[in-house]
Design an enzyme around this catalytic site. Structure first.
Site, PDB file in Angstrom:
ATOM      1  N   SER A 179       0.778  -1.275  -0.215  1.00  0.00           N
ATOM      2  CA  SER A 179       0.073  -0.141  -0.086  1.00  0.00           C
ATOM      3  C   SER A 179       0.827   1.125  -0.021  1.00  0.00           C
ATOM      4  O   SER A 179       0.247   2.123  -0.529  1.00  0.00           O
ATOM      5  CB  SER A 179      -1.084  -0.016   1.134  1.00  0.00           C
ATOM      6  OG  SER A 179      -0.201  -0.476   2.368  1.00  0.00           O
ATOM      7  N   HIS A 207      -5.737  -3.166  -2.348  1.00  0.00           N
ATOM      8  CA  HIS A 207      -5.492  -2.440  -3.496  1.00  0.00           C
ATOM      9  C   HIS A 207      -5.705  -2.928  -4.888  1.00  0.00           C
ATOM     10  O   HIS A 207      -5.509  -2.337  -5.863  1.00  0.00           O
ATOM     11  CB  HIS A 207      -4.259  -1.452  -3.444  1.00  0.00           C
ATOM     12  CG  HIS A 207      -4.067  -0.974  -2.187  1.00  0.00           C
ATOM     13  ND1 HIS A 207      -4.699   0.362  -1.972  1.00  0.00           N
ATOM     14  CD2 HIS A 207      -3.616  -0.910  -0.928  1.00  0.00           C
ATOM     15  CE1 HIS A 207      -4.498   1.092  -0.848  1.00  0.00           C
ATOM     16  NE2 HIS A 207      -3.791   0.200  -0.057  1.00  0.00           N
ATOM     17  N   LYS A 238     -12.142   0.540  -0.953  1.00  0.00           N
ATOM     18  CA  LYS A 238     -11.231   1.060  -1.846  1.00  0.00           C
ATOM     19  C   LYS A 238     -11.795   1.180  -3.248  1.00  0.00           C
ATOM     20  O   LYS A 238     -12.737   1.915  -3.605  1.00  0.00           O
ATOM     21  CB  LYS A 238      -9.813   0.491  -1.799  1.00  0.00           C
ATOM     22  CG  LYS A 238      -9.201   0.759  -0.621  1.00  0.00           C
ATOM     23  CD  LYS A 238      -8.175   0.053   0.065  1.00  0.00           C
ATOM     24  CE  LYS A 238      -7.740   1.041   1.136  1.00  0.00           C
ATOM     25  NZ  LYS A 238      -6.597   0.025   2.070  1.00  0.00           N
TER      26      LYS A 238
HETATM   27  C1  LIG Z   1      -6.847  -0.140   3.506  1.00  0.00           C
HETATM   28  C2  LIG Z   1      -5.946  -1.507   3.871  1.00  0.00           C
HETATM   29  C3  LIG Z   1      -6.280  -2.344   4.813  1.00  0.00           C
HETATM   30  C4  LIG Z   1      -7.485  -1.920   5.838  1.00  0.00           C
HETATM   31  O1  LIG Z   1      -8.626  -1.639   5.228  1.00  0.00           O
HETATM   32  P1  LIG Z   1      -9.793  -0.737   6.060  1.00  0.00           P
HETATM   33  O2  LIG Z   1     -11.197  -1.392   5.023  1.00  0.00           O
HETATM   34  O3  LIG Z   1      -9.458   0.450   5.464  1.00  0.00           O
HETATM   35  O4  LIG Z   1      -9.748  -1.180   7.121  1.00  0.00           O
HETATM   36  C5  LIG Z   1      -5.799  -3.526   4.951  1.00  0.00           C
HETATM   37  N1  LIG Z   1      -4.831  -3.808   4.220  1.00  0.00           N
HETATM   38  C6  LIG Z   1      -4.499  -3.081   3.273  1.00  0.00           C
HETATM   39  C7  LIG Z   1      -3.233  -3.538   2.465  1.00  0.00           C
HETATM   40  C8  LIG Z   1      -4.822  -1.732   2.928  1.00  0.00           C
HETATM   41  O5  LIG Z   1      -4.325  -1.242   2.335  1.00  0.00           O
END
Ligand SMILES: *Cc1c(COP(=O)(O)O)cnc(C)c1O
Length: 390
Positions: A179, A207, A238
């Site tokens: 990320s 992602h 996302k």
């Molecule tokens: C954003 C993210 C999370 C957390 O997800 P949320 O739904 O925002 O709590 C977990 N793992 C990765 C790799 C992320 O980028």
């Protein structure tokens, strides 16, 4: 309070104080920040679905029919038709027997690792995995071996070293797309290793879901090894434009989590509007519109990244819509964020502990709904601000 106030003052002096910025209006290519229109270059709303009319309509229709709150946790009274329908849809999407919703990606990773692993088990975790995976490893009480970032040879050596004294279950866990730098995990090589050592492979595709692969199934589809993944974790907040997360896996795994995963068991389930909207998002991902949005996203990413590279900036190997620009230290990073905001460009600066000391960066994220010309202007502004400091 005095100790905490001193702590905050120290963070501020070091350019490390975090604070909130409030966005007005719906999420799109532009948003309003403190009354000013800015180009939004730090959202995970990659396909622009967060305010898509089909999702808004699905959420409103579900709210009208099912109400706002789910009224309970999943095991009590909070399992409603939209939750069940989305879980079936997600299992079909990833080609697994079953799927389970969680209230966020953070809750999913902590709850999955805690629910599946215990003291006798061993987790192999990439050094740059998301914080929620790190916390999940801790909560599981399993011994965790952190392997060097994306280093398959090092992981293989660590697994071989651990093999003689093996007791419980082994699990390899990795982000699909990392990320903070936008690079991909070496999934085909990890599949080979997990088969050789009889381990399970869990991929956090927060992602990649909806974005990567010919049909948006994510990083594993993109790398041609979708069927080799045991535990497909992904998020709905996302590219899918909602909130919440899921695990798609064998029925047995899902049943274990329903019985043992504390973040799943001890928390009110998602509002019914959320799974209803997420189903609408998956419909789009599977449609010609979804394919078109993915193509725009990839084209926008190419245009933006190439322009920054031409300006001599270090993008840390990014291969996706997450485009970091190395700035090294906190103070210049945050100065650049401020200077860019003054020019109407909203990117985030990333500092420790999110990334290692000395590897601060501007982290830009490209969306399908960005305009190419605006991305080129933003790239030019970033290059200029980092050269001149203004
Ligand atoms: C954003 C993210 C999370 C957390 O997800 P949320 O739904 O925002 O709590 C977990 N793992 C990765 C790799 C992320 O980028």
């Amino acid at each position: 309070m005095k100790g905490w106030q001193d702590d905050l003052a120290r963070l501020e002096t070091r350019g490390m104080l975090r604070s909130l910025r409030s966005v007005a209006g719906a999420q799109g290519a532009h948003v309003s920040l403190a009354g000013e229109d800015v180009l939004l270059l730090c959202s995970n709303n990659y396909l622009g679905l967060a305010a898509h009319p089909a999702l808004v309509e699905a959420a409103c229709a579900a709210t009208a029919r099912f109400g706002v709150g789910s009224g309970g946790s999943r095991l009590i009274s909070g399992t409603m038709e939209p939750h069940v329908r989305l879980e079936e849809r997600l299992a079909a999407f990833k080609g697994t027997e079953a799927a389970l919703l969680f209230n966020s990606g953070y809750a999913a990773n902590t709850g999955i690792l805690q629910g599946l692993c215990g003291e006798d088990d061993l987790i192999f975790s990439d050094a740059l995995n998301h914080a929620s995976i790190i916390d999940g490893c801790r909560l599981s009480r399993a011994r965790t071996v952190v392997y060097p970032h994306r280093d398959v040879a090092a992981l293989e050596a660590l697994m071989a070293q651990e093999a003689p004294g093996r007791r419980g279950r082994w699990l390899i866990v990795t982000d699909g797309v990392f990320s903070m730098d936008g690079v991909l995990a070496p999934l085909p090589e990890l599949v080979a290793l997990k088969e050789r050592f009889d381990a399970l492979l869990m991929v956090d595709d927060a992602h990649g879901t909806g974005v990567l692969g010919a049909t948006g199934r994510g990083t594993a589809e993109h790398l041609g090894c979708l069927a080799g993944i045991d535990l497909h974790m992904g998020t709905l907040g996302k590219a899918l434009g909602c909130c919440g997360a899921y695990l798609a896996a064998d029925r047995t795994v899902i049943d274990i989590l329903i019985n043992y995963s504390r973040s799943f068991i001890f928390s009110t389930s998602l509002a019914p509007a959320v799974p209803a909207a997420a189903c609408a998002a998956l419909d789009i991902v599977d449609s010609a519109e979804g394919a078109r949005l993915r193509r725009s996203l990839h084209r926008n990413r190419e245009v933006f990244a190439k322009a920054l590279q031409k300006g001599g900036l270090d993008l840390l190997g990014s291969a996706t819509q997450i485009v970091p620009v190395l700035t090294r230290d906190p103070a210049p990073t945050m100065a650049a964020v401020g200077a860019l905001l003054k020019r109407g460009i909203f990117v985030q600066g990333i500092r420790p502990p999110t990334v290692a000391a000395g590897s601060c960066r501007l982290r830009a994220t490209v969306m399908a709904v960005h305009d190419e010309g605006e991305l080129l202007e933003a790239a030019a502004a970033i290059i200029q601000v980092l050269e001149t400091g203004a």
